[in-house]
Design a protein around this motif. Structure first.
Motif, mmCIF file in Angstrom:
data_model
loop_
_atom_site.group_PDB
_atom_site.id
_atom_site.type_symbol
_atom_site.label_atom_id
_atom_site.label_comp_id
_atom_site.label_asym_id
_atom_site.label_seq_id
_atom_site.Cartn_x
_atom_site.Cartn_y
_atom_site.Cartn_z
ATOM 1 N N SER A 48 0.826 -1.213 0.000
ATOM 2 C CA SER A 48 0.000 0.000 0.000
ATOM 3 C C SER A 48 0.858 1.261 0.000
ATOM 4 O O SER A 48 0.497 2.273 -0.595
ATOM 5 C CB SER A 48 -0.948 0.006 1.198
ATOM 6 N N VAL A 88 1.974 1.712 -3.590
ATOM 7 C CA VAL A 88 0.843 2.196 -4.382
ATOM 8 C C VAL A 88 0.607 3.682 -4.109
ATOM 9 O O VAL A 88 0.345 4.468 -5.030
ATOM 10 C CB VAL A 88 -0.425 1.376 -4.067
ATOM 11 N N LYS A 89 0.725 4.075 -2.862
ATOM 12 C CA LYS A 89 0.536 5.483 -2.491
ATOM 13 C C LYS A 89 1.615 6.363 -3.093
ATOM 14 O O LYS A 89 1.337 7.485 -3.546
ATOM 15 C CB LYS A 89 0.536 5.612 -0.962
ATOM 16 N N LEU A 91 -1.553 6.204 -6.723
ATOM 17 C CA LEU A 91 -2.654 5.322 -7.121
ATOM 18 C C LEU A 91 -3.551 4.938 -5.957
ATOM 19 O O LEU A 91 -4.460 4.115 -6.136
ATOM 20 C CB LEU A 91 -2.097 4.060 -7.780
ATOM 21 N N ASN A 92 -3.296 5.489 -4.762
ATOM 22 C CA ASN A 92 -4.199 5.235 -3.650
ATOM 23 C C ASN A 92 -5.492 6.029 -3.843
ATOM 24 O O ASN A 92 -5.526 7.002 -4.592
ATOM 25 C CB ASN A 92 -3.534 5.583 -2.316
ATOM 26 N N ARG A 109 2.809 6.775 -13.572
ATOM 27 C CA ARG A 109 1.451 6.343 -13.907
ATOM 28 C C ARG A 109 1.295 6.168 -15.415
ATOM 29 O O ARG A 109 0.578 5.286 -15.881
ATOM 30 C CB ARG A 109 0.428 7.348 -13.366
ATOM 31 N N ARG A 141 -3.653 -0.449 -10.408
ATOM 32 C CA ARG A 141 -3.512 -0.530 -8.954
ATOM 33 C C ARG A 141 -3.140 -1.944 -8.511
ATOM 34 O O ARG A 141 -2.284 -2.135 -7.645
ATOM 35 C CB ARG A 141 -4.826 -0.084 -8.286
ATOM 36 N N ALA A 152 0.492 -2.526 -9.586
ATOM 37 C CA ALA A 152 1.456 -1.832 -8.726
ATOM 38 C C ALA A 152 1.685 -2.590 -7.428
ATOM 39 O O ALA A 152 2.828 -2.732 -6.966
ATOM 40 C CB ALA A 152 0.957 -0.414 -8.430
ATOM 41 N N ALA A 153 0.599 -3.091 -6.826
ATOM 42 C CA ALA A 153 0.749 -3.868 -5.593
ATOM 43 C C ALA A 153 1.512 -5.157 -5.851
ATOM 44 O O ALA A 153 2.333 -5.595 -5.038
ATOM 45 C CB ALA A 153 -0.628 -4.178 -4.997
ATOM 46 N N TRP A 206 5.332 -4.745 -5.930
ATOM 47 C CA TRP A 206 6.004 -4.672 -4.626
ATOM 48 C C TRP A 206 6.472 -6.060 -4.207
ATOM 49 O O TRP A 206 7.575 -6.237 -3.705
ATOM 50 C CB TRP A 206 5.050 -4.094 -3.587
ATOM 51 N N MET A 211 -5.549 -6.619 -4.423
ATOM 52 C CA MET A 211 -5.663 -5.232 -4.005
ATOM 53 C C MET A 211 -6.873 -5.074 -3.089
ATOM 54 O O MET A 211 -7.976 -5.462 -3.448
ATOM 55 C CB MET A 211 -5.848 -4.341 -5.223
ATOM 56 N N GLY A 255 -5.860 -0.502 -2.032
ATOM 57 C CA GLY A 255 -4.484 -0.059 -2.101
ATOM 58 C C GLY A 255 -3.547 -0.940 -1.318
ATOM 59 O O GLY A 255 -2.365 -0.709 -1.276
#
Length: 463
Positions: A318, A321-322, A326-327, A351, A393, A396-397, A400, A436, A439
């Protein structure tokens, strides 16, 4: 807090001996408000949470003197907190870091929102900002801000160079399009101006009249550049349009300018491609880029690391993502139910590249494609872009976890059973389930058991 608490003293007028006695053996926080020419710093005593002194100095003439004054104080612990204000604060950050002082970052959004709460006054000025930054650090809302490794700095420099050429190419392409609208409006109707065949044609001839006077030469040139992918009927339409164009007749100087624009677009494109290859090669030396490359592409992975750092260094999915903006955020009040939207606070270029990566995933991955199509259908086919952002989103998670060594499996992004791809992934049980949840990556495969809490966002149509 009284107004006089914000009075500052120039660094040259500070009584160093008196200040040293007042802070001896204490933990001190130095909150800094960075400016292009004038900087303010507030010295906080952590034990009593009081400001001992607000120092002002001219950057760069008095910066080194200030750093030596602060680092020379006989304190038990010194911490520096500042906002990420572009590049102006980097020299100060570098001077403190190389002296072994811990530097922390305070979000500008946090300090802005806390300004009136801090002292009950809606005013905002540099001494107050420095004081507030120090206070926010004491309250634990800052994060350690170490200098980036040289490999990442080199990668960031190369990505910046690639972006520079990309911007120059698109800017000149827009200028060229405006010129063609005046002198040869039919050209953009027949072929996209950004195509190399068209650009080489304009570079060689400049005006439609010059093309019409040498149709056979122009035809050979277009065939040579376009190859087998360029259809003959398109070539003929371009040549026909050059002979009957409605556009203004160019002067010789205007023709020269148009040729120069086309040449510059081609030059910037070639330069950007060379730098892109360099970016991809440099990224291979970074473990996180090497791991993410097969998922989103080498360039995208390199851009992400260069702009927001190694995803593996973030404490959670998260957080990453932030950092990318994108949060989700919501603005609702009373009967007004606002929509959930992404904050867009991270680097826009990240993005952009993730958006393109999400589109590729939708086209090439059958699981993602089915999920995307069903989501679009649920929303009546009106919000295709929102569905792409939802894939971004999730992706992106997932990155990580990939950066931490997990293996990417698109089936773990969605409820594969509902999509008709079986209820169990073919990957091993130790691999990640990147689900997800507003986020957050809240679901993992560990010992064959999984758990998630996505009801709220499922109802909102976001997962």
């Amino acid at each position: 807090m009284k107004k006089r608490s914000y009075r500052s003293v120039n660094v040259k007028k500070v009584d160093a001996n008196r200040l040293a006695e007042e802070v001896r053996g204490e933990r001190v926080v130095f909150g800094v408000d960075v400016g292009k020419e004038r900087v303010f710093g507030a010295l906080w005593l952590a034990s009593t949470e009081e400001v001992k002194l607000i120092i002002s100095w001219r950057h760069t003439a008095e910066t080194l003197e200030t750093v030596e004054l602060v680092t020379g104080l006989p304190v038990s612990e010194l911490e520096v907190a500042l906002e990420p204000s572009g590049t102006y604060g980097d020299p100060l950050r570098w001077q403190f870091a190389k002296r072994g002082v811990a530097v922390y970052r305070v979000s500008p959004k946090r300090s802005h929102d806390a300004a009136e709460v801090f002292d009950g006054v809606p005013s905002w000025h540099d001494p107050k900002s420095a004081t507030l930054i120090g206070k926010l650090h004491l309250e634990g809302v800052s994060e350690l801000w170490p200098l980036r490794p040289e490999e990442e700095r080199d990668l960031a420099a190369e990505v910046g160079l690639m972006g520079m050429y990309d911007k120059q190419e698109h800017a000149n392409l827009n200028r060229l399009e405006a010129q063609m609208g005046r002198y040869w409006p039919e050209l953009c109707e027949d072929m996209a101006l950004k195509r190399r065949t068209v650009l080489e044609l304009i570079k060689e001839y400049g005006s439609p009249q010059a093309v019409a006077s040498d149709e056979e030469g122009a035809r050979r040139l277009m065939r040579k550049i376009g190859g087998s992918l360029l259809k003959e009927d398109k070539i003929e339409r371009v040549l026909e349009g050059a002979g009957i164009t409605l556009g203004m007749v160019m002067t010789e100087r205007e023709r020269t300018v148009v040729q120069a624009l086309a040449e510059e677009v081609l030059r910037c494109r070639a330069k950007a491609r060379v730098v892109q290859l360099s970016v991809e090669a440099m990224g291979e030396n970074l473990q996180s880029v090497h791991r993410m490359g097969p998922v989103v592409g080498k360039t995208t992975a390199a851009v992400l690391v260069s702009k927001v750092g190694d995803p593996a260094r973030y404490e959670s999915a998260s957080s990453f993502v932030k950092a990318l903006g994108l949060n989700l955020k919501e603005r609702s009040s009373g009967k007004l139910q606002g929509q959930l939207k992404i904050t867009k606070r991270g680097p826009g270029i990240c993005r952009f590249y993730l958006y393109m990566a999400a589109l590729r995933l939708i086209m090439r991955d059958p699981v993602t494609k089915v999920w995307y199509e069903r989501k679009v259908a649920r929303q009546g086919g009106k919000y295709k872009n929102k569905a792409v952002v939802a894939v971004m989103r999730k992706l992106a998670a997932a990155l990580w976890h990939v950066a931490r060594g997990k293996v990417f499996d698109s089936k773990l992004l969605y409820d594969a059973a509902k999509l008709g791809f079986g209820g169990k992934s073919e990957t091993s049980r130790t691999q990640l389930l990147c689900w997800m949840d507003g986020g957050q990556a809240g679901m993992f495969v560990d010992s064959g058991h999984s758990q998630h809490t996505g009801e709220v966002f499922h109802q909102a149509g976001l997962i």
